[in-house]
Scaffold this active site. Structure first.
Site, PDB file in Angstrom:
ATOM      1  CG  HIS A 237       0.984   2.238  -6.806  1.00 24.37           C
ATOM      2  ND1 HIS A 237       0.260   2.738  -8.567  1.00 24.37           N
ATOM      3  CD2 HIS A 237      -0.613   1.716  -6.020  1.00 24.37           C
ATOM      4  CE1 HIS A 237      -0.849   2.959  -8.805  1.00 24.37           C
ATOM      5  NE2 HIS A 237      -1.881   2.570  -7.231  1.00 24.37           N
ATOM      6  CG  ASP A 364     -12.773  -1.918  11.066  1.00 23.70           C
ATOM      7  OD1 ASP A 364     -13.677  -2.100  10.576  1.00 23.70           O
ATOM      8  OD2 ASP A 364     -11.837  -0.778  11.952  1.00 23.70           O
ATOM      9  CB  SER A 379      -2.932   3.408  -4.251  1.00 16.74           C
ATOM     10  OG  SER A 379      -3.408   2.978  -4.728  1.00 16.74           O
TER      11      SER A 379
END
Length: 429
Positions: A237, A364, A379
């Site tokens: 991003h 998980d 990210s």
């Protein structure tokens, strides 16, 4: 009369049969086949075949092999090329599908924590402040119409590259009692204005009444790099300025190794965060040439290893990504990269570059215990499904830190300047 009645009964039975076939699951799967299928060399595409459907290829160019039996229909991509597949029922064509086979393409997945240093184009205005002058408190920059988010690129005809370039010009012009000729970049529009510096009565220096910044720093995660060109993509991003909330216009920048020191665990309404520091040697491992909605991009100076998946992996295009189990590569302690389980909850087969192509959920137990799900700094973590790189983590849902968005890898590759649709070179005769 009986003959007419029999015809109507038979016609009704045929009509119901055709409608039933049309609404059957296998038939719907054929109807839902996209108008175009794109595969890479060596890939396989198959569909169950529970109705009387036959398929044929328009050309025998050996780039695509078609196999079909009573139960299935499959395509094997052998070499780059194009073809057309016609689907038929009882000799009647029901759909034409373009099949495009691309050259085998692979990149090395990342997962490493990286430090990011961005240098802006000019200096970024991040706020106004009032100067205590003999005439009262005033902000010359605000009077001149300069706004938060503007980028000052030129003062009195001289290019501005860093904050240190500004002060000497301000003092010189202030002593002369002249206004400065200012050139600013405002959302890609060039604007010119005049600004007269004012003297602070306590510090006896001339000031602009502006808060400015010439660089930004943070951490993120490496997504991939191409071993041949060393082109990479990370973050997934755009990097925005923390004060202006606007995308940072990048002049250049560097990435360095970083080490995760601790994790602030996420909770509903409060996204967590990786706390990290730049590695002590501050070794520059690559440059930054682009800051886009799909991440940061540039070239590495050297090969990077994650210690888990260091071999080139094939990629999946957006229409090839499936809902279901997947994994991410990321760091939650020191500089150790690990694989963690996630679920791809939904995926959009995008035809054009767009962000937020997937919704993912962390499943998980170890990652949930450590981070609560997706945290800031994660990210760019590559998403792996069925041995293929399919995308990267981008954003967390504020009210559900176990879930967030992912971006499809093909759009990051496109932003990195890597052409996955490159045509194979013709052999010299």
């Amino acid at each position: 009369m009986k003959y007419e009645l029999l015809k109507k009964i038979i016609g009704g039975i045929l009509l119901v049969s055709l409608v039933a076939i049309g609404f059957s699951k296998p038939m719907q799967e054929y109807v839902n086949i996209p108008q175009k299928i794109t595969l890479f060399e060596g890939q396989h595409f198959s569909l169950p075949k529970a109705v009387n459907v036959s398929a044929s290829l328009s050309a025998d160019n050996k780039s695509i092999a078609l196999e079909q039996n009573r139960h299935s229909l499959s395509l094997q991509a052998n070499s780059p090329g194009k073809n057309e597949m016609m689907l038929e029922i009882a000799g009647f064509p029901i759909k034409q599908v373009d099949v495009d086979v691309l050259k085998d393409f692979r990149v090395i997945p990342g997962g490493q924590s990286i430090g990011i240093k961005l240098n802006t184009v000019g200096v970024l205005v991040v706020g106004h402040h009032q100067i205590d002058t003999e005439e009262g408190k005033v902000s010359p920059g605000e009077i001149a119409g300069i706004k938060v988010g503007d980028i000052i690129t030129e003062i009195d005809g001289k290019r501005i590259e860093k904050m240190a370039d500004v002060a000497p010009l301000v003092q010189k012009t202030g002593n002369e009692g002249k206004p400065l000729d200012i050139v600013i970049n405002r959302e890609n529009q060039i604007i010119k204005t005049k600004l007269k510096p004012m003297k602070d009565k306590k510090e006896k220096t001339y000031k602009l009444g502006l808060y400015i910044r010439d660089s930004a720093a943070g951490i993120g995660t490496m997504t991939f790099y191409q071993p041949e060109s060393k082109k990479y993509g990370a973050l997934g991003h755009v990097i925005s300025d923390m004060d202006t909330k606007k995308p940072i216009v990048v002049e250049d920048g560097q990435i360095v190794r970083s080490t995760v020191t601790s994790i602030e665990k996420g909770s509903n309404g409060d996204p967590g965060e990786k706390l990290a520091r730049f590695s002590t040697d501050r070794e520059v491992i690559g440059n930054i040439s682009r800051n886009s909605p799909f991440g940061i991009f540039g070239k590495l100076n050297k090969e990077l290893k994650n210690g888990v998946l260091d071999k080139p992996l094939p990629i999946a295009l957006s229409h090839q990504v499936k809902e279901g189990p997947a994994q991410i590569l990321t760091v939650v302690n020191d500089d150790e990269v690990n694989l963690f389980d996630i679920e791809i909850v939904s995926t959009i087969p995008q035809k054009f570059p767009a962000t937020k192509g997937m919704v993912i959920k962390v499943t998980d137990p170890k990652l949930l215990e450590k981070t609560g799900g997706i945290v800031q700094g994660m990210s760019g973590s590559p998403i792996i499904q069925n041995g293929k790189l399919v995308g990267a983590v981008t954003h967390v849902f504020v009210n559900d830190p176990t879930s967030g968005y992912g971006v499809h890898i093909e759009w990051m590759l496109n932003e990195a300047g890597i052409d996955i649709y490159e045509k194979p070179r013709e052999k010299a005769s």
